[in-house]
Design an enzyme around this catalytic site. Sequence first.
Site, PDB file in Angstrom:
ATOM      1  N   LYS A  38       0.855  -1.201   0.000  1.00  0.00           N
ATOM      2  CA  LYS A  38       0.000   0.000   0.000  1.00  0.00           C
ATOM      3  C   LYS A  38       0.884   1.242   0.000  1.00  0.00           C
ATOM      4  CE  LYS A  38       0.891   1.919   3.957  1.00  0.00           C
ATOM      5  NZ  LYS A  38       1.213   3.153   4.512  1.00  0.00           N
ATOM      6  N   ASP A  48      -3.270  -0.746   9.208  1.00  0.00           N
ATOM      7  CA  ASP A  48      -3.313  -0.834   7.739  1.00  0.00           C
ATOM      8  C   ASP A  48      -3.876  -2.161   7.239  1.00  0.00           C
ATOM      9  OD1 ASP A  48      -1.988   1.626   7.521  1.00  0.00           O
ATOM     10  OD2 ASP A  48      -0.006   0.674   7.492  1.00  0.00           O
TER      11      ASP A  48
END
Length: 306
Positions: A18, A147
């Site tokens: 990410k 996350d």
Amino acid sequence: MIEEPSGAQSVTVAVPAKINLSLGVGPLREDGFHALATVYQAIGLYDEVTVRGAEASTLTVISPDGDVPAVPSDPSNLAMRAAAALAEHHSVPDGVAMTLRKRIPVAGGMAGGSADAAAALVACDALWGTRTPTEDLMRIAASIGSDVPFCLVGGTAIGTGRGEQVTAAMTRGRYWWVVALADGGLSTPAVYAEFDRLHEGRPVPEPEVPDELMAALRSGDAALLGKALSNDLQPAATSLRPEIAALLEFGMQGSAHGALVSGSGPTCLFLAGSEDHAGQVRDWLADAGTRVLVAPAPVPGARVIR
Ligand code: C5P
């Protein structure tokens, strides 16, 4: 699921890295986390996690270039913790033999550890046939790391809370990221602590997602997106690694639409509008001795591939 010669069954999940197109960091909360308003994007740079049924849980970490990455291979590893949390949720008594194939930079600000945890959840859910509802999977993911829920869904999404509350974002177009790898990682808590130090004595406002970033994503225009990128952790990462500032500036001289530190760093990202353009930016950085990778975005989150 595939049957191996030994008769054991295995599942392999690929999970992307990410990045944060914007990372708005707010005040330090009482639970030790910072309020965030971020736009996540999953990029086509993947780790793979393979799980097999086993009596006792084990972890093997493999790097495609032959190095042994600096990833903990004990139960403190996020992927092992994720597997244990899912096993507990379903009262599964079995262990897993897990193999991580690492391509996402370790401690690079690209959520490599969180990505592996998301992949472990998807892989174990398939191995055990537990069919965990998405809502439960997202809740278990959030308990492992801020996350991890985004790594399950991928694409482009807004993250709020401490980053764990994820809502898909409206976007158009395909983007190309040139990823400049640093020597050595940065510890995420250390970068947040440096953020606090840099803001000492000043109130930190509540974080927001910039309107111009959302408009750029809706337009699909890479040049507009490049101008709208932002990262509140960038001054803290640069304070700990001063060479980051020169790298970002050098990359911009080489025609990138935009440049920023990835998450808590030290990986740096350069935006290109096409694969050809990404090749030019890559060559510009590589000729100056920087280790670089090119990845398209957005891509889906953790998926079973075998
Ligand atoms: O959630 P995760 O385990 O990835 O967070 C690692 C560390 O990063 C936290 O312990 C905290 O120091 C810092 N962090 C933070 N605020 C967030 C996310 C992470 O301060 N929103």
